[in-house]
Design an enzyme around this catalytic site. Structure first.
Site, PDB file in Angstrom:
ATOM      1  N   GLY A 179      34.031 -76.591 -61.438  1.00  0.00           N
ATOM      2  CA  GLY A 179      34.422 -77.309 -60.127  1.00  0.00           C
ATOM      3  C   GLY A 179      33.289 -77.117 -59.152  1.00  0.00           C
ATOM      4  N   ARG A 180      33.033 -76.120 -58.569  1.00  0.00           N
ATOM      5  CA  ARG A 180      32.265 -75.913 -57.424  1.00  0.00           C
ATOM      6  C   ARG A 180      30.611 -76.141 -57.940  1.00  0.00           C
ATOM      7  NH1 ARG A 180      33.205 -71.824 -53.530  1.00  0.00           N
ATOM      8  NH2 ARG A 180      34.597 -70.872 -55.131  1.00  0.00           N
ATOM      9  N   TYR A 236      35.928 -77.527 -52.608  1.00  0.00           N
ATOM     10  CA  TYR A 236      36.928 -76.942 -51.733  1.00  0.00           C
ATOM     11  C   TYR A 236      36.755 -77.103 -50.241  1.00  0.00           C
ATOM     12  CZ  TYR A 236      37.164 -74.767 -56.433  1.00  0.00           C
ATOM     13  OH  TYR A 236      37.293 -74.400 -57.697  1.00  0.00           O
ATOM     14  N   ARG A 287      37.200 -72.992 -45.480  1.00  0.00           N
ATOM     15  CA  ARG A 287      36.601 -71.916 -46.121  1.00  0.00           C
ATOM     16  C   ARG A 287      35.951 -70.542 -45.213  1.00  0.00           C
ATOM     17  NH1 ARG A 287      32.751 -71.476 -49.150  1.00  0.00           N
ATOM     18  NH2 ARG A 287      33.832 -70.186 -50.759  1.00  0.00           N
ATOM     19  N   GLY A 289      33.686 -71.035 -62.794  1.00  0.00           N
ATOM     20  CA  GLY A 289      33.262 -69.979 -61.972  1.00  0.00           C
ATOM     21  C   GLY A 289      31.807 -69.941 -61.372  1.00  0.00           C
ATOM     22  N   GLU A 347      35.137 -75.317 -67.405  1.00  0.00           N
ATOM     23  CA  GLU A 347      35.796 -75.807 -66.350  1.00  0.00           C
ATOM     24  C   GLU A 347      35.193 -75.875 -65.134  1.00  0.00           C
ATOM     25  OE1 GLU A 347      39.594 -73.699 -66.512  1.00  0.00           O
ATOM     26  OE2 GLU A 347      40.063 -74.474 -68.493  1.00  0.00           O
ATOM     27  N   CYS A 399      43.226 -75.079 -32.097  1.00  0.00           N
ATOM     28  CA  CYS A 399      43.508 -73.920 -31.260  1.00  0.00           C
ATOM     29  C   CYS A 399      43.675 -72.700 -31.840  1.00  0.00           C
ATOM     30  CB  CYS A 399      44.920 -74.393 -30.354  1.00  0.00           C
ATOM     31  SG  CYS A 399      44.343 -75.813 -29.280  1.00  0.00           S
ATOM     32  N   GLU A 400      42.928 -72.139 -32.459  1.00  0.00           N
ATOM     33  CA  GLU A 400      42.906 -70.927 -33.131  1.00  0.00           C
ATOM     34  C   GLU A 400      41.638 -70.148 -33.133  1.00  0.00           C
ATOM     35  OE1 GLU A 400      45.170 -69.705 -36.033  1.00  0.00           O
ATOM     36  OE2 GLU A 400      46.292 -71.714 -35.952  1.00  0.00           O
TER      37      GLU A 400
HETATM   38  N1  LLP Z   1      39.486 -73.215 -64.079  1.00  0.00           N
HETATM   39  C1  LLP Z   1      40.568 -72.420 -63.352  1.00  0.00           C
HETATM   40  C2  LLP Z   1      41.636 -71.887 -64.204  1.00  0.00           C
HETATM   41  C3  LLP Z   1      40.471 -72.167 -62.038  1.00  0.00           C
HETATM   42  O1  LLP Z   1      41.460 -71.396 -61.521  1.00  0.00           O
HETATM   43  C4  LLP Z   1      39.385 -72.578 -61.279  1.00  0.00           C
HETATM   44  C5  LLP Z   1      39.229 -72.308 -59.751  1.00  0.00           C
HETATM   45  C6  LLP Z   1      38.398 -73.220 -61.867  1.00  0.00           C
HETATM   46  C7  LLP Z   1      38.556 -73.535 -63.368  1.00  0.00           C
HETATM   47  C8  LLP Z   1      37.422 -73.841 -60.937  1.00  0.00           C
HETATM   48  O2  LLP Z   1      36.502 -72.515 -60.627  1.00  0.00           O
HETATM   49  P1  LLP Z   1      35.099 -73.142 -59.968  1.00  0.00           P
HETATM   50  O3  LLP Z   1      34.022 -73.330 -61.157  1.00  0.00           O
HETATM   51  O4  LLP Z   1      35.209 -74.069 -59.122  1.00  0.00           O
HETATM   52  O5  LLP Z   1      34.620 -71.562 -59.398  1.00  0.00           O
HETATM   53  N2  LLP Z   1      39.250 -72.198 -52.730  1.00  0.00           N
HETATM   54  C9  LLP Z   1      38.329 -71.236 -53.223  1.00  0.00           C
HETATM   55  C10 LLP Z   1      37.876 -71.462 -54.843  1.00  0.00           C
HETATM   56  C11 LLP Z   1      39.422 -71.511 -55.480  1.00  0.00           C
HETATM   57  C12 LLP Z   1      38.890 -71.257 -56.988  1.00  0.00           C
HETATM   58  C13 LLP Z   1      40.428 -71.548 -57.590  1.00  0.00           C
HETATM   59  N3  LLP Z   1      40.306 -71.678 -59.089  1.00  0.00           N
HETATM   60  C14 LLP Z   1      36.973 -71.465 -52.507  1.00  0.00           C
HETATM   61  O6  LLP Z   1      36.751 -72.177 -51.747  1.00  0.00           O
HETATM   62  O7  LLP Z   1      36.061 -70.690 -52.885  1.00  0.00           O
END
Ligand code: LLP
Length: 430
Positions: free
Chosen positions: A288-289, A385, A325, A239, A286, A356-357
């Site tokens: 990601g981003r 993402y 996004r 997050g 965890e 086409c949107e």
């Molecule tokens: N752990 C769990 C259980 C999650 O559901 C997620 C993301 C993460 C870790 C990783 O979160 P991060 O560190 O990436 O914020 N597509 C959306 C974001 C969806 C996130 C879903 N879950 C966007 O483009 O903003």
């Protein structure tokens, strides 16, 4: 900090001129900076050195095998949410024994695959699911490691589609019910082994306060579970937010000095370590981003322009199928021409794609240099993402992906061919 910057009048990724990549592989192409990813991994490692913390990279953010391989080689585990992600991790050389498997609707084949692969832990999101994993594990003559995702009911102050930790969301088990659920697992589900607890309150959080509130709220439960069930880990989810507005400048240290409010890996660790350390157990992170978001751009080309009564449009060769996004979350991504324009000369335009949107835009009412058809553009903060949410809508082949390492670059995904676009389709009577 990332490694995208203008050098000699042209935007570079590390030491590579982005126009060289466009020439070699065309557009749209996602371009990742290896150095940026490795530096951020190091930053996590150092910031959390005081506790037993491990990274489980959220594969959903970016699932290209070369990126997963990079993470695996640096000892990362993985947060996966499908059998497909587990398969990708194993293919890239990742260790299933370092994988946590979350998601609210795991199917029986996925559960069987995860058990037989020997994953570290299931992260369960309902009692129903726990009973199903218990039943399947029993049939397989196995004992499945489980943790439950607790929903701490803390508002993450982020976009409503990516808030996950309030009791309005589908995720996890309400904090008020978690203790009785663990008691049920321990007494009734004999083919499950309670291994830990997990939470995740949302994505793209730009302040540490919600993280602190959630950790403070759940820590006493973790301590009790350690005592009662001997849990060995607590995953505090991902997050951490990245820089979207200001991304290019955030490649420089001065930007960070003048934006002390921006969340960093360090400030996140500093706020949480005092709360986590006394628990004395393994902490999983965890992200990601934060690990890949600012580490990539999407290279695209302006192909047409149009001045309407109300607006100026710049048409590009990338659409909402490549980066969804802006359309889905009103996400803001900076867009810069690869060829540096003189400072100050800006126009206001919408940057739109070929789909086409009306929702197919990458920027609306954006101040930007007056780029002309033929010019290359870089859409920033595209690593998370971005490609992983892309689709074939409008029968558009998926983009190429390239990894830059210093002054060299390599293709890590070929642009999809039209043949492969339809390779799984079946034409009746042929
Ligand atoms: N752990 C769990 C259980 C999650 O559901 C997620 C993301 C993460 C870790 C990783 O979160 P991060 O560190 O990436 O914020 N597509 C959306 C974001 C969806 C996130 C879903 N879950 C966007 O483009 O903003």
């Amino acid at each position: 900090m990332h490694h995208f910057a203008y050098k000699n009048g042209s935007l570079h990724c590390e030491e590579v001129n982005l126009s060289d990549i466009a020439e070699a592989y065309g557009t749209p192409t996602f371009v990742y900076s290896k150095r940026t990813i490795l530096e951020d991994l190091d930053e996590f490692k150092h910031a959390f050195a005081a506790i037993d913390a491990h990274i489980a990279f959220a594969v959903k953010a970016c699932s290209n095998g070369a990126i997963l391989q990079l993470m695996a080689q640096r000892g990362c585990g993985f947060d996966i949410v499908s059998g497909g992600e587990l398969w990708r991790v194993i293919r890239a050389g990742g260790n299933p024994a370092l994988c946590t498997y979350a998601g609210v609707a795991k199917t029986e084949p996925e559960i069987r695959y995860a058990i037989s692969s020997g994953i570290y832990c299931f992260i369960c999101e309902s009692e129903n699911e726990l009973r199903e994993i218990d039943r399947i594990a029993a049939e397989m003559g196995s004992v499945a490691p489980v943790a439950v995702r607790v929903n701490p009911n803390v508002d993450a102050h982020t976009h409503k589609y990516i808030t996950t930790g309030t009791n309005e969301n589908k995720f996890g088990i309400d904090i008020s019910r978690i203790e009785s659920l663990y008691a049920d697992i321990a007494t009734q589900m004999h083919h499950l082994r309670i291994r830990g607890l997990q939470m995740h309150i949302g994505s793209q959080l730009t302040e540490v306060t919600p993280f602190v509130m959630a950790v403070e709220k759940v820590a006493p439960i973790v301590a009790r579970f350690k005592e009662t069930y001997g849990i060995e880990f607590w995953s505090i989810g991902g997050g951490i937010g990245i820089v979207y507005d200001g991304c290019l400048d955030s490649g420089k240290k001065e930007w960070w000095d003048s934006h002390p409010e921006q969340i960093t890996i360090k400030s996140y660790a500093k706020a949480l370590i005092p709360l986590l350390k006394p628990l004395g157990l393994r902490i999983l992170l965890e992200p990601g981003r934060r690990l890949v978001g600012n580490a990539a751009v999407m290279l695209t080309r302006c192909i047409y322009e149009k001045k309407g009564e109300a607006k100026t449009f710049k048409m590009i060769d990338a659409g909402m199928n490549d980066i969804i996004r802006p359309a889905l979350y009103e996400g803001f991504h900076e867009i810069h021409p690869v060829r540096e324009h003189p400072a100050g000369e800006l126009i206001v335009a919408d940057v739109v794609g070929p789909i086409c949107e009306s929702g197919d835009f990458q920027a609306q009412n954006r101040s930007l240099p007056d780029v002309k058809p033929g010019e290359l553009l870089a859409e920033m903060s595209a690593g998370a993402y971005g490609f992983s949410m892309s689709s074939n809508y409008n029968s558009r082949p998926l983009a190429a992906e390239v990894l830059v390492d210093g002054s060299s670059f390599s293709l890590i995904r070929r642009r999809q061919t039209l043949e492969s676009l339809v390779s799984d389709e079946v034409l009746p009577n042929s």
